[in-house]
Design an enzyme around this catalytic site. Structure first.
Site, PDB file in Angstrom:
ATOM      1  N   TYR A 123       0.634 -19.892  -2.023  1.00 51.75           N
ATOM      2  CA  TYR A 123       1.814 -19.302  -1.872  1.00 51.75           C
ATOM      3  C   TYR A 123       1.909 -17.832  -2.539  1.00 51.75           C
ATOM      4  CZ  TYR A 123       3.774 -23.734  -0.149  1.00 51.75           C
ATOM      5  OH  TYR A 123       4.078 -24.780   0.427  1.00 51.75           O
TER       6      TYR A 123
ATOM      7  N   TYR B  91       8.670 -33.767  -1.694  1.00 48.80           N
ATOM      8  CA  TYR B  91       7.405 -33.084  -1.402  1.00 48.80           C
ATOM      9  C   TYR B  91       6.262 -33.920  -0.832  1.00 48.80           C
ATOM     10  CZ  TYR B  91       3.726 -29.762  -1.292  1.00 48.80           C
ATOM     11  OH  TYR B  91       2.385 -29.081  -0.815  1.00 48.80           O
TER      12      TYR B  91
ATOM     13  N   ASP C 289       4.730 -42.288  -1.396  1.00 51.74           N
ATOM     14  CA  ASP C 289       3.880 -41.242  -1.705  1.00 51.74           C
ATOM     15  C   ASP C 289       3.368 -41.210  -3.190  1.00 51.74           C
ATOM     16  OD1 ASP C 289       2.235 -38.927  -1.982  1.00 51.74           O
ATOM     17  OD2 ASP C 289       3.613 -37.485  -0.691  1.00 51.74           O
TER      18      ASP C 289
ATOM     19  N   LYS D 205      -4.803 -36.535  -5.488  1.00 51.72           N
ATOM     20  CA  LYS D 205      -4.609 -35.752  -6.758  1.00 51.72           C
ATOM     21  C   LYS D 205      -5.535 -36.230  -7.871  1.00 51.72           C
ATOM     22  CE  LYS D 205      -0.731 -32.755  -6.485  1.00 51.72           C
ATOM     23  NZ  LYS D 205       0.289 -32.900  -5.325  1.00 51.72           N
TER      24      LYS D 205
HETATM   25  C1  LIG Z   1       0.206 -32.448  -4.096  1.00 50.95           C
HETATM   26  C2  LIG Z   1       1.056 -33.495  -3.452  1.00 50.95           C
HETATM   27  C3  LIG Z   1       0.816 -33.702  -1.853  1.00 50.95           C
HETATM   28  C4  LIG Z   1      -0.206 -32.804  -1.015  1.00 50.95           C
HETATM   29  O1  LIG Z   1      -1.539 -33.035  -1.460  1.00 50.95           O
HETATM   30  P1  LIG Z   1      -2.593 -31.845  -1.376  1.00 50.95           P
HETATM   31  O2  LIG Z   1      -3.883 -32.590  -1.815  1.00 50.95           O
HETATM   32  O3  LIG Z   1      -2.193 -30.523  -2.050  1.00 50.95           O
HETATM   33  O4  LIG Z   1      -2.542 -31.832   0.246  1.00 50.95           O
HETATM   34  C5  LIG Z   1       1.316 -34.730  -1.263  1.00 50.95           C
HETATM   35  N1  LIG Z   1       2.362 -35.451  -2.100  1.00 50.95           N
HETATM   36  C6  LIG Z   1       2.703 -35.190  -3.294  1.00 50.95           C
HETATM   37  C7  LIG Z   1       3.724 -36.302  -3.731  1.00 50.95           C
HETATM   38  C8  LIG Z   1       2.161 -34.335  -3.866  1.00 50.95           C
HETATM   39  O5  LIG Z   1       2.559 -34.322  -5.301  1.00 50.95           O
END
Ligand SMILES: *Cc1c(COP(=O)(O)O)cnc(C)c1O
Length: 422
Positions: free
Chosen positions: A14, A141, A242, A271
């Site tokens: 960004y 997100y 997620d 992550k």
């Molecule tokens: C960081 C994140 C993503 C995206 O993961 P990337 O490895 O950056 O593509 C998706 N969902 C959540 C909740 C996240 O914190």
């Protein structure tokens, strides 16, 4: 380091090429600390980007990855398998709540979300009732690739820039009841209304369980998630959780959905999966979803990345999960939560602070006005800490071994920066 070249030619997350901001040159990292080129030591309150839960340069993780390099760094996963992937997936099946048991390994968090959405679409196609709309929450997100972005908060991710290309999904109001608040049943009304009005078209609900991360660091009431599961069950809608940010202990439970005692139909992981060493993610689903997907016209799940099941990433992920399971991670995370509950409320006295909140090893300070990232970053670096705020949110997500004194150093640095700059 050639910072001029960096500024003139390299895109960071960004960033603008018209107005490039200074980046700090890091030459090594160890334990809880980043080391700048000039030797400056910075206490990292972010665990890289929420991933290095065991700290940097960890001997056990180093050993796992170097041993694997000597055997093979990569082979195709089509028609070939190997111990690093098998051992990792065994752990994932064991760790994730039942009935999740089918693992799809992929490259990054965003791709694991793409995979989850594709699974839901193929599921309904196979059932002869094609559906292609997703219901999600404001302030969510889910990543920066197109499908992931389409279920991310439309204002934060500026959907208007991609109008005509980006699929349009349904956004319910984000939960207002905080984790520690009293539950208010009306919190779920908008979600319920939108779900029930669009049942014909909704393939799945996708959300971040309990903590909405990059879309606003909002920590919500477990009953909200419980109601979502109940409504999805009642109406036969799939639920995708997620857990990319929340998984592997971050919120004080192994997975955040355990706070609500629920399990999703599809779970996204990323992550912290490799302890922050390599990019890798996973999408885990049930036998029912997997078998339904594969009973459809395609006869398989239509996805297969080049670097799927990468042995280096698998080996280090496997070592990271073993390390997590062998250490009293929950005690450590709840210890951090306790210290945050002692340290953060003091910041409420500052005029610029709107709210402070915490859960597990997540601490958040919300200000009334946006912070100037560049200025506050400089202040933090002078205080010997690495904290990277966005918008009106200054937050920490430290490695699980962070001590009370180190946490105090982070919170003091936030306090001093706010006093000096806001
Ligand atoms: C960081 C994140 C993503 C995206 O993961 P990337 O490895 O950056 O593509 C998706 N969902 C959540 C909740 C996240 O914190």
């Amino acid at each position: 380091m050639d910072l001029a070249f960096d500024r003139d030619h390299i895109w960071h997350p960004y960033t603008s090429t018209l107005n490039p901001l200074t980046c700090y040159p890091v030459s090594r990292a160890e334990g809880m600390y980043l080391y700048l080129e000039d030797g400056t030591q910075l206490l990292d309150g972010m665990s890289s980007w929420w991933a290095a839960i065991h700290g940097y340069n960890h001997p056990v993780l180093n050993q796992a990855i170097t041993e694997q390099v000597g055997k093979m760094s990569h082979v195709m996963f089509g028609g070939i398998t190997h111990d690093p992937a098998i051992n990792l997936c065994k752990k994932l099946v064991e760790m994730t709540p039942a009935p999740l048991e089918k693992v799809f390994l992929c490259d990054s968090g965003s791709i694991s979300v793409e995979v989850a959405l594709k699974m839901a679409l193929q599921y309904w196609h196979a059932k002869g009732k094609p559906k292609s709309t997703f219901l999600t929450l404001r302030h969510g997100y889910h990543g920066d690739s197109f499908a992931a972005m389409s279920v991310t908060d439309p204002d934060n991710s500026m959907h208007k820039l991609y109008k005509g290309f980006l699929p349009e999904h349904i956004f319910a109001d984000s939960p207002e009841c905080g984790f520690h608040d009293e539950w208010n049943e009306s919190d779920i009304t908008d979600f319920k209304t939108k779900l029930e009005a669009n049942l014909e078209n909704i393939a799945a609900v996708i959300l971040e369980p309990i903590v909405q991360g990059a879309g606003g660091m909002r920590i919500y009431h477990p009953t909200y998630l419980k109601r979502v599961r109940e409504l999805c069950d009642e109406h036969g809608v799939l639920l995708i959780c997620d857990e990319i940010a929340t998984g592997f202990g971050r919120t004080g439970k192994r997975f955040a959905c355990e706070h609500a005692g629920i399990s999703p139909d599809i779970m996204c992981l990323g992550k912290a999966l490799t302890g922050g060493y390599m990019t890798m993610a996973a999408t885990v689903t049930t036998k029912h979803v997997a078998d339904t997907v594969c009973s459809g016209e395609a006869g398989c799940f239509m996805h297969g990345p080049t670097f799927m099941g990468n042995p280096l990433a698998s080996a280090v992920a496997n070592a990271s999960l073993s390390l997590l399971l062998e250490t009293p991670w929950q005690e450590k995370v709840l210890g951090i939560e306790h210290h945050l509950s002692q340290l953060l409320p003091q910041l409420r006295h500052l005029d610029c602070v709107k709210d402070v909140r915490w859960l597990g090893a997540i601490g958040v300070v919300e200000t009334y006005d946006s912070v100037n990232v560049s200025t506050i970053q400089e202040h933090f670096v002078k205080s010997g800490v690495w904290i990277r705020p966005f918008g009106r949110l200054i937050y920490i997500m430290p490695p699980y071994d962070m001590t009370e004194a180190q946490l105090k150093q982070l919170i003091d640095a936030i306090n001093n920066a706010l006093v000096d700059l806001m």
